[in-house]
Design a protein around this motif. Structure first.
Motif: not given
Length: 234
Positions: A129, A132-133, A191, A194-195
């Motif tokens: 995670l 991914m950020v 989610m 940040y996504l």
């Protein structure tokens, strides 16, 4: 408080409907103000029936309320770090409250191995995670706090399930769902923010309200005598 269950159901329904409307029709700032309002209302009900011998629940709730206020300025890097820190401390307070109730539980080798395995998998997921950020992390301290944040959620869930398995009563049921509500809310919030998957703001708010409602209900329930004795030092 008499008819607490009915009061919580009505308030919960109103909060869910208003939150859905505000999230859909307005911006993030208005949504954050409504979150503060909902937490403040439930905190007031919580204080009315709060038990003197359960101080860690009170501390945890206060920290969650303060962290909600900080969300108003969440885009400021130091506020973001402080918010992470306060939520971690809130979860540690809830763990401190429940730890005496599961202290004497014995785990066999298989259970210990399973715990280590689950812990390892979750740490790996945290790493993914964070990767991914990418550039959205302010600095290494922000990343470090997120690791602590994730670890605190994992341990809190483990203690919540252990507590529920040991007592298997209504109070342990509500505590477990309070814990799960907060964790699912946090994951959804991550989610969404940040996504950039804004649809997750809905489950974020749903499960946060569920978590608060269950924590209020848990705080005002008659506890197992063995549980009450664990706070005899107070």
């Amino acid at each position: 408080m008499k008819n607490l269950k009915t009061v919580l159901v009505v308030i919960g329904a109103i909060l869910l409907i208003t939150n859905f409307y505000v999230i859909h029709e307005f911006g993030l700032l208005e949504s954050r103000w409504l979150r503060i309002l909902g937490t403040s209302i439930l905190f007031s009900i919580f204080l009315i029936g709060a038990k003197r011998k359960e101080p860690f629940l009170i501390i945890g709730f206060i920290l969650l309320l303060v962290s909600d206020f900080l969300l108003l300025q969440y885009e400021i890097p130091w506020v973001k770090k402080l918010t992470f820190t306060l939520v971690i401390l809130a979860y540690l307070s809830l763990m401190k409250h429940i730890r005496p109730y599961v202290r004497s539980l014995e785990a066999n080798l298989f259970q210990k191995g399973l715990f280590v395995g689950v812990l390892g998998i979750n740490i790996f997921m945290l790493y993914l995670l964070i990767d991914m950020v990418g550039s959205k992390w302010d600095d290494s301290w922000h990343t470090f706090l997120f690791y602590l944040y994730g670890m605190s959620m994992i341990v809190m869930v483990v203690l919540g399930f252990s507590y529920s398995n040991r007592y298997s009563d209504k109070s342990s049921f509500y505590f477990l769902w309070a814990v799960l509500g907060f964790v699912i809310s946090d994951i959804s919030s991550f989610m969404a923010y940040y996504l950039n998957v804004e649809e997750f703001y809905y489950p974020d708010r749903i499960f946060y309200i569920i978590g608060l409602l269950c924590l209020v209900k848990f705080s005002q329930m008659v506890k197992n005598k063995e549980m009450i004795k664990s706070y005899g030092f107070l």
